[in-house]
Scaffold this active site. Structure first.
Site, PDB file in Angstrom:
ATOM      1  N   TYR A  12      -4.809  -1.123   3.474  1.00  0.00           N
ATOM      2  CA  TYR A  12      -3.744  -1.754   4.252  1.00  0.00           C
ATOM      3  C   TYR A  12      -3.129  -2.922   3.301  1.00  0.00           C
ATOM      4  CZ  TYR A  12      -1.659  -5.067   7.268  1.00  0.00           C
ATOM      5  OH  TYR A  12      -0.671  -5.960   7.920  1.00  0.00           O
ATOM      6  N   LYS A  64       1.205  -3.084   1.894  1.00  0.00           N
ATOM      7  CA  LYS A  64       1.822  -4.253   2.192  1.00  0.00           C
ATOM      8  C   LYS A  64       2.433  -4.613   0.848  1.00  0.00           C
ATOM      9  CE  LYS A  64       2.359  -4.404   6.607  1.00  0.00           C
ATOM     10  NZ  LYS A  64       3.807  -4.279   7.490  1.00  0.00           N
ATOM     11  N   SER A 106       1.844  -9.437   5.016  1.00  0.00           N
ATOM     12  CA  SER A 106       0.424  -9.894   5.290  1.00  0.00           C
ATOM     13  C   SER A 106      -0.294 -10.571   4.045  1.00  0.00           C
ATOM     14  CB  SER A 106      -0.285  -8.655   5.656  1.00  0.00           C
ATOM     15  OG  SER A 106      -1.848  -9.129   5.850  1.00  0.00           O
TER      16      SER A 106
END
Length: 325
Positions: free
Chosen positions: A141, A145, A117
């Site tokens: 998040y 990643k 991402s």
């Protein structure tokens, strides 16, 4: 030989599955259906209902289907929610990636495309994000990643001189929108497009989460890319890995042209024919002001291009959302 798509019953994963099948790469799906839908998996594609946290199940799947590579899409992808649920996010995204790597090593599977991402960059202070920009994720998040990328890179180094060296690449993208198949739609309760579609279909007013960001019109600026273009890039990455062609450790899948949330709202009204003035709601935690990426490396190696206009993105997503009701 086949390719395993973790999370292949999800919105992005299901598009990748279709692109793999069209390219003759024999997809296999494993998904726990926590956010995916079993009917997103095309007929004839093997579907294993289970979690990537089950190491034995992943190993069994890799061996039973003679898997030559993995496209690892499964994960918890909601940046704002990850601020409230960091432990869940790390379990799904970090432990999940570690277990996939362990299973691949046990089954001698050596090719991995990782769905990463642009959130690994946080809030960049440059107009266009390049792959070598410092990583400063702004949410659990994004952190998860980035750790996933580290795990994969470290395993690549550790196996480099072995009989089964890991070949890998990570594809970084941000706002994936639209639909390449009317049977597959974005059902996320947090993403902008499905939130707007649901509001319009229900006769409600869509919301903008914050209008005081450091952007020209005060709303977030994002790099919106069509899901079919994203899926195509994963297929080319898989083909390069399988053929042992040179490949970079990471690629940005960006359009180089950011759009603000307000611009997206304007396109929504234009395409749907529904006139509305969006309601302004409070900011969501973990949302950066602007993030727009260059896709030059991916264009060079993965035939990457953002082939859809904003109106085409909206129209394809709107048609899929309407068909799902």
């Amino acid at each position: 030989m086949s390719w395993l798509v973790t999370g292949g019953a999800g919105y992005i994963g299901a598009h990748i599955v279709r692109a793999l099948a069209a390219a003759g790469l024999a997809p296999v799906v494993i998904d726990d259906l926590s956010s995916g839908h079993a009917d997103f998996v095309p007929a004839g594609v093997p579907f294993i209902h289970g979690t990537i946290l089950d190491r034995d199940l992943v190993i069994q799947t890799l061996r039973a289907h003679d898997v030559r590579g993995v496209i690892h899409v499964a994960g918890f992808k909601y940046a704002g929610v990850s601020v409230r649920r960091p432990l869940h996010t790390y379990t799904q995204n970090v432990d999940g990636t570690r277990i996939v790597l362990e299973a691949m090593a046990a089954a001698d599977v050596t090719n991995l495309v990782f769905s990463s991402s642009a959130a690994v960059y946080g809030t960049p202070d440059v107009p266009l994000v390049t792959e070598d920009l410092p990583k400063r994720p702004a949410s659990p998040y994004g952190e998860s990643k980035l750790i996933g990328e580290w795990l994969i890179a470290d395993q690549g180094v550790a196996t480099a001189e072995s009989a089964h060296p890991l070949r890998h690449t990570s594809l970084r993208y941000f706002n994936v929108v639209g639909s390449g198949d009317a049977a597959v739609y974005d059902s996320s309760p947090h993403n902008l497009f499905p939130l707007v579609f649901e509001a319009l279909l229900a006769g409600h007013t869509p919301k903008i989460f914050g209008d005081d960001y450091a952007t020209p019109d005060g709303t977030n600026v994002r790099d919106y890319v069509h899901v079919a273009d994203i899926a195509a890039a994963h297929v080319v990455a898989a083909q390069r890995l399988a053929s042992k062609a040179a490949i970079e450790p990471a690629y940005n899948l960006g359009s180089q042209n950011g759009l603000s949330v307000r611009q997206i709202m304007d396109a929504m009204a234009r395409v749907t024919g529904i006139s509305f003035v969006p309601e302004i709601a409070p900011r969501r935690p973990g949302d950066p002001d602007r993030i727009v990426a260059t896709g030059q490396l991916a264009a060079r190696d993965l035939d990457w291009a953002n082939r859809h206009t904003v109106d085409e993105m909206v129209r394809s997503g709107w048609e899929a959302a309407a068909a799902a009701r």
